[in-house]
Design a protein around this motif. Structure first.
Motif, PDB file in Angstrom:
ATOM      1  N   UNK A 259       1.012  -0.778  -0.023  1.00 33.71           N
ATOM      2  CA  UNK A 259       0.046   0.120  -0.366  1.00 33.71           C
ATOM      3  C   UNK A 259       1.384   1.360   0.000  1.00 33.71           C
ATOM      4  N   UNK A 260       1.840   0.968   1.118  1.00 35.47           N
ATOM      5  CA  UNK A 260       2.896   2.324   0.895  1.00 35.47           C
ATOM      6  C   UNK A 260       3.022   2.763  -0.501  1.00 35.47           C
ATOM      7  N   UNK A 261       3.772   1.823  -0.540  1.00 35.35           N
ATOM      8  CA  UNK A 261       4.566   1.384  -2.578  1.00 35.35           C
ATOM      9  C   UNK A 261       3.615   2.453  -3.179  1.00 35.35           C
ATOM     10  N   UNK A 262       2.205   2.360  -3.799  1.00 36.66           N
ATOM     11  CA  UNK A 262       1.607   2.332  -4.336  1.00 36.66           C
ATOM     12  C   UNK A 262       0.915   3.941  -3.674  1.00 36.66           C
ATOM     13  N   UNK A 263       0.647   5.219  -2.768  1.00 38.59           N
ATOM     14  CA  UNK A 263       0.456   6.210  -2.681  1.00 38.59           C
ATOM     15  C   UNK A 263       1.410   6.616  -2.472  1.00 38.59           C
ATOM     16  N   UNK A 264       2.849   6.236  -1.982  1.00 37.07           N
ATOM     17  CA  UNK A 264       4.484   6.991  -2.106  1.00 37.07           C
ATOM     18  C   UNK A 264       4.144   8.391  -2.836  1.00 37.07           C
ATOM     19  N   UNK A 265       3.705   7.896  -4.600  1.00 31.35           N
ATOM     20  CA  UNK A 265       4.076   9.010  -5.391  1.00 31.35           C
ATOM     21  C   UNK A 265       3.413  10.361  -4.943  1.00 31.35           C
ATOM     22  N   UNK A 266       2.310  10.109  -4.508  1.00 31.73           N
ATOM     23  CA  UNK A 266       1.005  11.475  -3.947  1.00 31.73           C
ATOM     24  C   UNK A 266       1.433  11.800  -2.897  1.00 31.73           C
ATOM     25  N   UNK A 267       2.074  11.376  -1.837  1.00 33.06           N
ATOM     26  CA  UNK A 267       1.825  11.960  -0.758  1.00 33.06           C
ATOM     27  C   UNK A 267       2.241  13.879  -0.414  1.00 33.06           C
ATOM     28  N   UNK A 268       1.491  14.225   0.458  1.00 31.80           N
ATOM     29  CA  UNK A 268       1.496  15.666   0.657  1.00 31.80           C
ATOM     30  C   UNK A 268       2.545  15.747   1.365  1.00 31.80           C
ATOM     31  N   UNK A 269       2.558  16.767   1.199  1.00 31.80           N
ATOM     32  CA  UNK A 269       4.220  17.871   1.815  1.00 31.80           C
ATOM     33  C   UNK A 269       3.823  18.346   3.216  1.00 31.80           C
ATOM     34  N   UNK A 270       5.464  18.402   4.024  1.00 28.52           N
ATOM     35  CA  UNK A 270       5.022  18.847   5.139  1.00 28.52           C
ATOM     36  C   UNK A 270       5.395  19.868   5.880  1.00 28.52           C
ATOM     37  N   UNK A 271       4.944  20.797   6.041  1.00 26.26           N
ATOM     38  CA  UNK A 271       5.307  22.406   6.215  1.00 26.26           C
ATOM     39  C   UNK A 271       5.760  22.905   7.279  1.00 26.26           C
ATOM     40  N   UNK A 272       6.445  23.800   7.602  1.00 23.33           N
ATOM     41  CA  UNK A 272       7.183  24.046   8.956  1.00 23.33           C
ATOM     42  C   UNK A 272       6.960  25.051   9.176  1.00 23.33           C
ATOM     43  N   UNK A 273       6.284  25.714   9.946  1.00 22.83           N
ATOM     44  CA  UNK A 273       6.511  27.335  10.535  1.00 22.83           C
ATOM     45  C   UNK A 273       6.593  27.773  11.158  1.00 22.83           C
ATOM     46  N   UNK A 274       7.764  28.562  10.846  1.00 25.31           N
ATOM     47  CA  UNK A 274       8.421  29.651  12.044  1.00 25.31           C
ATOM     48  C   UNK A 274       6.892  30.947  13.126  1.00 25.31           C
ATOM     49  N   UNK A 275       7.145  30.686  14.044  1.00 25.41           N
ATOM     50  CA  UNK A 275       6.060  31.598  14.422  1.00 25.41           C
ATOM     51  C   UNK A 275       6.950  32.272  15.452  1.00 25.41           C
ATOM     52  N   UNK A 276       6.453  33.671  15.648  1.00 24.01           N
ATOM     53  CA  UNK A 276       6.470  34.811  16.556  1.00 24.01           C
ATOM     54  C   UNK A 276       4.956  35.613  16.950  1.00 24.01           C
ATOM     55  N   UNK A 277       5.187  34.906  18.181  1.00 26.84           N
ATOM     56  CA  UNK A 277       4.263  35.770  19.126  1.00 26.84           C
ATOM     57  C   UNK A 277       4.427  37.064  20.433  1.00 26.84           C
ATOM     58  N   UNK A 278       3.873  37.652  19.810  1.00 24.74           N
ATOM     59  CA  UNK A 278       3.804  38.864  21.251  1.00 24.74           C
ATOM     60  C   UNK A 278       2.613  39.481  21.380  1.00 24.74           C
ATOM     61  N   UNK A 279       3.140  38.599  23.511  1.00 18.48           N
ATOM     62  CA  UNK A 279       1.083  38.670  23.230  1.00 18.48           C
ATOM     63  C   UNK A 279       0.883  40.254  24.611  1.00 18.48           C
ATOM     64  N   UNK A 280      -0.127  40.228  25.227  1.00 20.25           N
ATOM     65  CA  UNK A 280      -0.484  41.478  26.194  1.00 20.25           C
ATOM     66  C   UNK A 280      -0.121  42.150  26.455  1.00 20.25           C
ATOM     67  N   UNK A 281       1.422  41.551  27.693  1.00 18.78           N
ATOM     68  CA  UNK A 281       1.932  41.516  28.375  1.00 18.78           C
ATOM     69  C   UNK A 281       3.238  42.289  27.641  1.00 18.78           C
TER      70      UNK A 281
END
Length: 449
Positions: A259-281
Motif C-alpha cells: 500500500x505504501x508503494x502505491x500511495x508514496x508518489x502522491x504523498x502530501x507535503x510537510x510544512x514547517x511554521x516559524x511563529x513569532x508571537x507578542x502577548x498582551x504584556x
C-alpha cells in the motif's frame, strides 16, 4: 529425529561483538547525558545525532543513519535496549559468529530506518520531520533472528501485580512474537511517540537475513571434557501455531508495504511554521510547528505560539481553497470554534494579511489573533478544562514546504525495499524454518570414562 553417541567439549566463546556494541552505546550515552546527570540525553545532542527522514534528501546528513543507532533518549531507553541486546544477542552471536552477528545487527538497523521511512505514507507525512533514535531497530533484528534459531527456548520471569508476584515460564518465541504483534498493531493505530514500524522493519529483516547467515546447528554444551552422553536430537522449527501467527503478522506487514508503494508518489507535503508571537504584556515568544495536510500536526511547545497555531488549525485557516495562490490577501475571521480536545466552545477573531501557496496552504500571516484561552487542571488524575481569559496576540507566521518531492524520491524506494524484504521473511518463515532452527536435545545416561 536422530540418535547417536557424542563427545561433548568445553564451553563456547564469549559474545565479543555483543559486548562491544553494548559498551559503545553506553559510552555514547554517558557522553551525551552528563549535563543532565545521566538521566537523559541533552536536546542539542538529539538534534545533532537523531535520524530525521526528510534529511535523506541532504547527503551531508546521512551520518545520522549510524549515529541515531547509538543515541538514546534517557536512562530507561538505553537500559532496556541494552538488556534485551545482551540477553538475546549473546545467544545469536554464539550461534552464527561475531562477524555475521555484526552484519545482522547493522543491516537490521539500516532496514529499520527503511521501514520507518516507507510507512510514513501510512502514519502520515508529518513523520518525515519527527526525529527517531535508539538501537531498538537493530536489536529488533536480533530478536527476529532469535525466534527462527531458538523457537523452543524457555523464558522464566516474575512480575509484580500490585504487591503480588506472578511467576511464569513461556517459550521465548511466543514472548517475542507477542511483542512483534504489538509493534504491528500500534503502528497501524498510529500511536505517537515511538517509531513502531522501525521495530517492525528490524524484526522482519532479522527473519529474512538469518537464513543465509545461520550455519547448520550442532549439539553443544558447557560440560567438561571426558563425559560421554547418549542423546536424541530433533530439528523442530516454529511449530504450527507459532508459524500461523507469524505468517498472519507478516502478511499484514506485506500489505502495508505494498500500500505504501502505491500511495508514496502522491504523498502530501510537510510544512514547517516559524511563529513569532507578542502577548498582551509585551513578551515575545518564538517557536516552530509542523503541519501535514489535511490534519496531521505537531504544535509548538511554548504556550503563546501553541495557542495561535492551534487556532489556525482548528478554524481550518491553514488551508485556503477559496483563496488565490501566491497573492497577499486580507484575512478576517470571527467565529466561535470548538476545541477538539475538550469540546469547549471558544471565541476567535483573526485579522491580518495572509498568503497561500499553490497547494492552498498558508504560506505567511502577519496580524492579530484574539481568542479565549483554555485552562487545564486536574481533579485527582482526570484533566479538567475550562474557558479562561480572552487574550490578544500580535502574530507573524511563515510556513515552508520542506518535504517537496519526498514521496516519490524517498518514501517510494524505501517502500519497494520493505515489500521485498517482507515477502522474503514470509517465505523463510513458511518453508525454511526447520533448516536453521537449533536442534532440540534430550540428553540421558552420562558416563565418566
Amino acid at each position: 529425529m536422530s540418535y547417536e553417541y557424542t563427545w561433548i567439549g568445553r564451553g563456547r566463546s564469549r559474545p565479543i561483538a555483543t559486548i562491544a556494541i553494548v559498551a559503545i552505546n553506553v559510552a555514547v550515552y554517558l557522553y551525551t547525558s552528563y549535563q543532565s546527570f545521566f538521566s537523559q540525553t541533552s536536546q542539542d545532542w538529539i538534534d545533532a545525532l537523531s535520524f530525521i527522514p526528510i534529511l535523506l534528501q541532504v547527503p551531508s546528513q546521512w551520518y545520522r543513519i549510524i549515529t541515531s543507532m547509538f543515541t538514546h533518549a534517557d536512562i530507561f531507553h538505553i537500559f532496556f535496549n541494552m538488556w534485551f541486546l545482551y540477553f538475546f544477542g549473546s545467544e545469536v552471536e554464539k550461534r552464527i559468529g561475531s562477524l555475521k552477528f555484526l552484519v545482522l545487527y547493522f543491516i537490521s538497523g539500516l532496514m529499520a530506518i527503511v521501514f520507518h521511512v516507507a510507512f510514513t505514507s501510512i502514519g502520515g507525512s508529518i513523520n518525515l520531520v519527527i526525529p527517531a533514535l535508539g538501537a531498538s531497530g537493530a536489536i529488533s533484528g536480533v530478536l527476529g533472528a532469535y525466534v527462527m534459531l531458538y523457537p523452543r527456548r524457555k523464558l522464566a520471569g516474575c512480575y509484580l501485580i500490585l504487591i503480588i508476584p506472578l511467576c511464569l515460564t513461556m517459550t521465548a518465541s511466543w514472548f517475542l512474537l507477542l511483542w512483534f504483534a504489538t509493534q504491528v498493531i500500534y503502528g497501524y493505530l498510529k500511536f505517537g511517540g515511538v517509531a513502531f514500524f522501525a521495530h517492525v522493519g528490524g524484526f522482519v529483516n532479522g527473519i529474512a537475513l538469518i537464513y543465509p547467515l545461520a550455519k547448520k546447528a550442532e549439539a553443544k554444551t558447557d560440560l567438561l571434557p571426558g563425559y560421554f552422553f547418549m542423546e536424541w536430537r530433533q530439528r523442530v522449527g516454529l511449530g504450527k501455531a507459532l508459524k500461523t501467527t507469524l505468517v498472519i503478522l507478516l502478511l499484514a506487514v506485506v500489505g502495508g508495504a505494498i500500500y505504501s508503494t502505491l500511495i508514496a508518489p502522491s504523498m502530501s507535503g510537510v510544512y514547517v511554521y516559524s511563529i513569532k508571537v507578542v502577548d498582551s504584556s509585551g513578551k515575545t515568544f518564538e517557536d516552530q510547528a509542523y503541519f501535514s495536510p489535511p490534519s496531521n500536526s505537531v504544535p509548538p511547545s511554548l504556550d503563546a505560539p501553541r495557542i495561535v497555531f492551534n487556532r489556525f488549525l482548528w478554524s481550518g485557516l491553514l488551508t485556503g481553497y477559496l483563496q488565490p495562490s501566491n497573492e497577499v490577501v486580507e484575512l478576517r475571521y470571527t467565529s466561535r470554534i470548538r476545541d477538539p480536545n475538550y469540546g469547549l466552545r471558544i471565541r476567535l477573531s483573526i485579522d491580518g494579511l495572509a498568503m497561500y501557496d499553490s497547494n492552498h496552504i498558508l504560506k505567511s500571516f502577519n496580524g492579530t489573533v484574539q481568542t479565549d484561552v483554555i485552562k487545564v487542571g486536574y481533579y485527582w488524575l482526570w484533566p479538567v478544562a475550562s474557558v479562561g481569559e480572552y487574550e490578544s496576540f500580535s502574530v507573524k507566521m511563515v510556513g515552508e514546504d520542506v518535504a517537496g518531492d519526498a514521496g516519490p524520491t524517498i518514501v517510494f524506494p524505501c517502500a519497494v525495499i520493505s515489500t521485498i524484504t517482507s515477502i522474503a521473511a514470509l517465505y523463510i518463515s513458511l518453508y525454511k524454518d526447520r533448516e536453521i532452527a537449533e536442534e532440540e536435545l534430550w540428553v540421558i545416561a552420562p558416563f565418566r570414562i
